[in-house]
Design a protein around this motif. Structure first.
Motif, PDB file in Angstrom:
ATOM      1  N   ILE A   6       0.854  -1.192   0.000  1.00 10.50           N
ATOM      2  CA  ILE A   6       0.000   0.000   0.000  1.00 10.50           C
ATOM      3  C   ILE A   6       0.887   1.239   0.000  1.00 10.50           C
ATOM      4  CG2 ILE A   6      -1.686   1.349   1.310  1.00 10.50           C
ATOM      5  CD1 ILE A   6      -2.772  -1.257   2.433  1.00 10.50           C
ATOM      6  N   LEU A   7       0.637   2.131  -0.928  1.00  6.47           N
ATOM      7  CA  LEU A   7       1.297   3.440  -0.933  1.00  6.47           C
ATOM      8  C   LEU A   7       0.373   4.410  -0.229  1.00  6.47           C
ATOM      9  CD1 LEU A   7       3.572   5.335  -1.829  1.00  6.47           C
ATOM     10  CD2 LEU A   7       2.343   5.668  -3.993  1.00  6.47           C
ATOM     11  N   LEU A   8       0.765   4.823   0.970  1.00  3.92           N
ATOM     12  CA  LEU A   8      -0.051   5.741   1.770  1.00  3.92           C
ATOM     13  C   LEU A   8       0.400   7.172   1.510  1.00  3.92           C
ATOM     14  CD1 LEU A   8      -2.135   6.368   4.007  1.00  3.92           C
ATOM     15  CD2 LEU A   8      -0.281   6.062   5.671  1.00  3.92           C
ATOM     16  N   HIS A   9      -0.482   7.962   0.930  1.00  2.00           N
ATOM     17  CA  HIS A   9      -0.194   9.374   0.662  1.00  2.00           C
ATOM     18  C   HIS A   9      -1.028  10.233   1.603  1.00  2.00           C
ATOM     19  CE1 HIS A   9       0.465  13.152  -1.536  1.00  2.00           C
ATOM     20  NE2 HIS A   9      -0.829  13.355  -1.368  1.00  2.00           N
ATOM     21  N   VAL A  10      -0.369  11.100   2.370  1.00  2.00           N
ATOM     22  CA  VAL A  10      -1.048  12.026   3.272  1.00  2.00           C
ATOM     23  C   VAL A  10      -0.809  13.443   2.760  1.00  2.00           C
ATOM     24  CG1 VAL A  10      -1.319  12.786   5.664  1.00  2.00           C
ATOM     25  CG2 VAL A  10      -0.622  10.438   5.181  1.00  2.00           C
ATOM     26  N   SER A  11      -1.875  14.201   2.579  1.00  2.00           N
ATOM     27  CA  SER A  11      -1.770  15.515   1.963  1.00  2.00           C
ATOM     28  C   SER A  11      -0.926  16.476   2.790  1.00  2.00           C
ATOM     29  CB  SER A  11      -3.158  16.119   1.749  1.00  2.00           C
ATOM     30  OG  SER A  11      -3.781  16.391   2.998  1.00  2.00           O
ATOM     31  N   LYS A  12      -0.428  17.471   2.133  1.00  2.00           N
ATOM     32  CA  LYS A  12       0.433  18.452   2.793  1.00  2.00           C
ATOM     33  C   LYS A  12      -0.279  19.123   3.960  1.00  2.00           C
ATOM     34  CE  LYS A  12       3.149  22.643   1.888  1.00  2.00           C
ATOM     35  NZ  LYS A  12       3.597  23.611   0.849  1.00  2.00           N
ATOM     36  N   ASP A  13      -1.584  19.414   3.796  1.00  2.00           N
ATOM     37  CA  ASP A  13      -2.321  20.086   4.871  1.00  2.00           C
ATOM     38  C   ASP A  13      -2.944  19.091   5.851  1.00  2.00           C
ATOM     39  OD1 ASP A  13      -4.436  19.032   3.470  1.00  2.00           O
ATOM     40  OD2 ASP A  13      -5.358  20.956   2.963  1.00  2.00           O
ATOM     41  N   ARG A  14      -2.698  17.785   5.641  1.00  2.00           N
ATOM     42  CA  ARG A  14      -3.170  16.697   6.518  1.00  2.00           C
ATOM     43  C   ARG A  14      -4.699  16.601   6.560  1.00  2.00           C
ATOM     44  NH1 ARG A  14       1.560  16.385   5.465  1.00  2.00           N
ATOM     45  NH2 ARG A  14       3.246  16.444   6.989  1.00  2.00           N
ATOM     46  N   SER A  15      -5.382  17.173   5.575  1.00  2.31           N
ATOM     47  CA  SER A  15      -6.838  17.112   5.560  1.00  2.31           C
ATOM     48  C   SER A  15      -7.351  15.823   4.958  1.00  2.31           C
ATOM     49  CB  SER A  15      -7.409  18.303   4.775  1.00  2.31           C
ATOM     50  OG  SER A  15      -7.083  18.194   3.390  1.00  2.31           O
ATOM     51  N   ASN A  16      -6.531  15.107   4.195  1.00  2.00           N
ATOM     52  CA  ASN A  16      -6.988  13.892   3.530  1.00  2.00           C
ATOM     53  C   ASN A  16      -5.806  12.975   3.257  1.00  2.00           C
ATOM     54  OD1 ASN A  16      -6.129  14.149   0.410  1.00  2.00           O
ATOM     55  ND2 ASN A  16      -6.645  16.172   1.204  1.00  2.00           N
ATOM     56  N   ALA A  17      -6.122  11.730   2.928  1.00  2.00           N
ATOM     57  CA  ALA A  17      -5.077  10.753   2.613  1.00  2.00           C
ATOM     58  C   ALA A  17      -5.633   9.708   1.663  1.00  2.00           C
ATOM     59  CB  ALA A  17      -4.554  10.085   3.882  1.00  2.00           C
ATOM     60  N   THR A  18      -4.741   9.077   0.925  1.00  2.00           N
ATOM     61  CA  THR A  18      -5.109   8.000   0.007  1.00  2.00           C
ATOM     62  C   THR A  18      -4.207   6.798   0.278  1.00  2.00           C
ATOM     63  OG1 THR A  18      -5.758   9.573  -1.712  1.00  2.00           O
ATOM     64  CG2 THR A  18      -5.343   7.303  -2.407  1.00  2.00           C
ATOM     65  N   ALA A  19      -4.828   5.635   0.473  1.00  2.00           N
ATOM     66  CA  ALA A  19      -4.084   4.382   0.638  1.00  2.00           C
ATOM     67  C   ALA A  19      -4.285   3.577  -0.635  1.00  2.00           C
ATOM     68  CB  ALA A  19      -4.580   3.619   1.863  1.00  2.00           C
ATOM     69  N   LEU A  20      -3.280   3.587  -1.508  1.00  2.00           N
ATOM     70  CA  LEU A  20      -3.387   2.954  -2.819  1.00  2.00           C
ATOM     71  C   LEU A  20      -2.769   1.556  -2.789  1.00  2.00           C
ATOM     72  CD1 LEU A  20      -4.203   3.349  -5.838  1.00  2.00           C
ATOM     73  CD2 LEU A  20      -1.832   4.057  -6.229  1.00  2.00           C
ATOM     74  N   SER A  21      -3.607   0.542  -2.970  1.00  2.00           N
ATOM     75  CA  SER A  21      -3.124  -0.845  -3.007  1.00  2.00           C
ATOM     76  C   SER A  21      -2.542  -1.160  -4.381  1.00  2.00           C
ATOM     77  CB  SER A  21      -4.265  -1.820  -2.703  1.00  2.00           C
ATOM     78  OG  SER A  21      -4.708  -1.682  -1.374  1.00  2.00           O
ATOM     79  N   ILE A  22      -1.414  -1.873  -4.380  1.00  2.00           N
ATOM     80  CA  ILE A  22      -0.769  -2.291  -5.621  1.00  2.00           C
ATOM     81  C   ILE A  22      -0.855  -3.817  -5.697  1.00  2.00           C
ATOM     82  CG2 ILE A  22       1.383  -2.314  -6.942  1.00  2.00           C
ATOM     83  CD1 ILE A  22       2.195   0.219  -5.435  1.00  2.00           C
ATOM     84  N   PRO A  23      -1.570  -4.359  -6.676  1.00  2.00           N
ATOM     85  CA  PRO A  23      -1.741  -5.825  -6.764  1.00  2.00           C
ATOM     86  C   PRO A  23      -0.406  -6.553  -6.864  1.00  2.00           C
ATOM     87  CG  PRO A  23      -3.293  -4.705  -8.208  1.00  2.00           C
ATOM     88  CD  PRO A  23      -2.330  -3.660  -7.727  1.00  2.00           C
ATOM     89  N   ARG A  24      -0.297  -7.653  -6.161  1.00  2.00           N
ATOM     90  CA  ARG A  24       0.959  -8.412  -6.159  1.00  2.00           C
ATOM     91  C   ARG A  24       1.250  -9.043  -7.519  1.00  2.00           C
ATOM     92  NH1 ARG A  24      -0.176 -14.149  -3.013  1.00  2.00           N
ATOM     93  NH2 ARG A  24      -1.646 -14.970  -4.554  1.00  2.00           N
ATOM     94  N   ASP A  25       0.180  -9.331  -8.293  1.00  2.00           N
ATOM     95  CA  ASP A  25       0.343  -9.991  -9.590  1.00  2.00           C
ATOM     96  C   ASP A  25       0.405  -9.003 -10.753  1.00  2.00           C
ATOM     97  OD1 ASP A  25       0.299 -12.550  -8.437  1.00  2.00           O
ATOM     98  OD2 ASP A  25      -1.888 -12.583  -8.422  1.00  2.00           O
ATOM     99  N   LEU A  26       0.598  -7.725 -10.457  1.00  2.00           N
ATOM    100  CA  LEU A  26       0.730  -6.712 -11.499  1.00  2.00           C
ATOM    101  C   LEU A  26       2.070  -6.871 -12.216  1.00  2.00           C
ATOM    102  CD1 LEU A  26      -0.184  -4.049 -12.881  1.00  2.00           C
ATOM    103  CD2 LEU A  26       0.898  -2.830 -10.986  1.00  2.00           C
ATOM    104  N   ILE A  27       2.043  -6.871 -13.548  1.00  2.00           N
ATOM    105  CA  ILE A  27       3.267  -6.982 -14.329  1.00  2.00           C
ATOM    106  C   ILE A  27       3.955  -5.613 -14.387  1.00  2.00           C
ATOM    107  CG2 ILE A  27       4.233  -7.467 -16.604  1.00  2.00           C
ATOM    108  CD1 ILE A  27       3.325  -9.933 -15.074  1.00  2.00           C
ATOM    109  N   VAL A  28       5.206  -5.581 -13.939  1.00  2.00           N
ATOM    110  CA  VAL A  28       5.972  -4.329 -13.872  1.00  2.00           C
ATOM    111  C   VAL A  28       7.404  -4.578 -14.333  1.00  2.00           C
ATOM    112  CG1 VAL A  28       4.615  -3.416 -11.944  1.00  2.00           C
ATOM    113  CG2 VAL A  28       6.680  -4.757 -11.481  1.00  2.00           C
TER     114      VAL A  28
END
Length: 588
Positions: A194-216
């Protein structure tokens, strides 16, 4: 009185001497009134071990005691009264058999104060647990394992900037009882990321899941070996994402480089947890409530639960987050949704439960959290974890969005077992995180300022042939200024433009500076380039090579190339799976 005597005065547990101050959000030592003491010292107690929680706070100032040989007067027959209760306050509960009496836990003024101090859950919980009892510093510091980031991070999070933390759950089976989950010899791949992004003003955040089977494409990874030597592990093109960790002796820093390559977002720090983390942390908070929309009996994950609400912890919690064959389509993407539901529930439990208002319980959470962690070398102390926790604790759970990287089945496979990026929506998601755009409808703190910025795009526009602009490279890819010049002149008719070389300093974002009487020219150029209002900077004009006033366009690090719109999406694509941490969802 010696340190041990102070720690056990009046048979009070030392953990209960730490009280949450609702004004500061931090714990402070509060000592009860001492009973009269004899001037003759009694026999000392045997010394406690270094890890005995009874010695916590032993280094606190003890106040003034009677001088040697001058005993305090005692009044015969007069007992010392107990501490007073506030009028109308309930009587203290009787202690459980075999346990010392405890004072009732002091409630925080607001649940937000609890989160503010602890760090709000997961790295959430992991950070919260680790930052929960920093008065236990030395012992907890020794619990934390760390490995080098090998230069793959930004150098660590900063309080005045947006935060990006990479959370990695491995499938390593070390630990009691974990060998029964199959693949006992796993080297520990990036099973959950999970890439956890917390905004500069700390008003919001996004937890972006990255699938393990994603081809990269996994890049070459400079890696610090156990003996301290350096080794470059060769990259692997077009392979599963989960092999960015463990495979070929890759460390979390390689997963970090792979995420940067994939998303364009460079993480500040990473945190790694294994199977034991789920078991110990859920037990430390007394279990987590989850909801099932149907009965589940999964022989692979060993989860057997009926439809409805359940409180799970330990082995059962681990089975829940590992289940995939019995939910959704039975694949890894379905399991990701289940894990996001679990993390949301865990955050709600920490916020609503009294766990974090009880110092003794917080010791258990801190102990579990620090033992469950492997962090990067920039985040390897309780002090740093506590600071990160304070930043995360400012977040409201309703503005934490769980999302999954948009993917499609791999078209190169007859029977799809892997996925590839959905090129129509994944770049938009990555762009939103990179540019600190919320996935939730957060109320703007500065609506007037936002309206003023948007107004810069409104009004008359000069003809393209009348736009005078000097182009400078302020952090974009080498050659971008010339590329932009050619595109403007040949494709868009902005013939009064010139390449002014490199800017005196690099900029994170592309900007267009103009004088008030050049506003119509600025609006035309913004329309041509797809510049947002925030990129337009009212200021001064400069003279071009012909000595005529011109605007200055500085291409920043965010420059996407000539002809590409520079405007960041304002909301997530409609096909992106997302949910917020404040809502209860039932697994189907």
């Amino acid at each position: 009185m010696d340190a041990q005597g102070r720690g056990r005065a009046d048979d009070i547990d030392p953990a209960d001497q730490w009280v949450l101050n609702p004004n500061t959000g931090e714990y402070e030592m509060r000592l009860p009134p001492s009973a009269p003491q004899s001037g003759v010292p009694g026999p000392r107690k045997p010394p406690a071990s270094d890890t005995d929680p009874s010695v916590l706070g032993a280094t606190q100032p003890l106040g003034r005691s009677a001088a040697p040989g001058r005993p305090r007067p005692e009044t015969p027959g007069r007992a010392v009264p107990p501490p007073r209760r506030r009028r109308g306050a309930p009587a203290p509960e009787e202690p459980l058999p075999g346990r010392r009496g405890r004072r009732p836990a002091k409630k925080a003024a607001k649940s937000k104060k609890v989160l503010l101090w602890t760090g709000g859950a997961m790295a959430f919980v992991l950070v919260a647990g680790a930052g929960a009892a920093y008065f236990y510093i030395e012992h907890l510091n020794n619990n934390i394992a760390s490995v080098s980031d090998d230069g793959a991070s930004t150098g660590g999070f900063e309080k005045d900037k947006a935060i990006n933390i990479l959370l990695i759950g491995t499938d390593k089976r070390t630990g009691a009882g974990n060998e029964k989950y199959g693949d006992a010899g796993s080297v520990g791949h990036a099973d959950t990321t999970i890439l956890l992004h917390v905004s500069k003003d700390r008003s919001n955040a996004t937890a972006l899941s990255i699938p393990r089977d994603l081809i990269v494409d996994i890049p070459d990874c400079p890696t610090t070996q156990e003996d301290g030597s350096q080794k470059v592990i060769p990259g692997t093109p077009q392979t599963r994402f989960n092999t960015s960790l463990g495979q070929d002796d890759r460390t979390p820093s390689c997963t970090m480089r792979t995420v940067t390559e994939l998303t364009g977002v460079k993480p500040d720090n990473f945190m790694v947890a294994d199977f034991n983390a789920v078991k110990t942390l859920t037990s430390a908070v007394g279990g987590v409530e989850v909801c099932l929309g149907k009965d589940i009996d999964d022989p692979d994950s060993h989860l057997k639960l009926s439809k409805g609400n359940h409180t799970i912890e330990g082995e059962q919690a681990l089975a829940f987050v590992r289940t995939r064959h019995s939910v959704g389509f039975g694949g890894d993407l379905s399991r990701i949704g289940l894990q996001q539901q679990f993390l949301s529930a865990l955050m709600r439990k920490l916020k609503d439960n009294d766990t974090l208002t009880s110092p003794s319980k917080m010791l258990d959470l801190a102990e579990a959290g620090t033992k469950a962690l492997t962090v990067d070398s920039q985040l390897s102390s309780i002090g740093k974890l506590k600071d990160l926790g304070l930043e995360l604790g400012k977040l409201n759970t309703k503005n934490l969005t769980f999302a999954t990287t948009p993917v499609i089945d791999n078209p190169a496979e007859k029977v799809p077992t892997t996925v590839v990026l959905n090129e129509s929506s994944a770049p938009q998601v990555f762009d939103m995180i990179k540019n600190d755009v919320s996935f939730t409808a957060v109320k703007e703190k500065k609506k007037k300022e936002a309206a003023a910025v948007a107004a810069r795009l409104k009004g008359t526009k000069a003809a393209a042939s009348e736009v005078r602009v000097r182009i400078m490279n302020g952090g974009a890819v080498a050659g971008s200024a010339q590329e932009m010049l050619s595109w403007l002149q040949v494709e868009e008719g902005v013939t009064k433009s010139e390449n002014a070389g490199n800017a005196p300093a690099e900029l994170a974002k592309t900007t267009l500076e103009y004088a008030p009487d050049q506003a119509d020219q600025a609006r035309r150029l913004a329309d041509i380039m797809g510049l947002p209002g925030s990129a337009m900077k009212p200021g001064e004009s400069v003279e071009n090579a012909q000595g005529v006033p011109a605007m200055t366009l500085t291409l920043g690090k965010d420059f996407k190339g000539a002809g590409a719109s520079q405007t960041t999406p304002a909301k997530a694509p409609a096909d992106v799976d997302k949910s917020t941490a404040d809502k209860v969802e039932c697994a189907e």
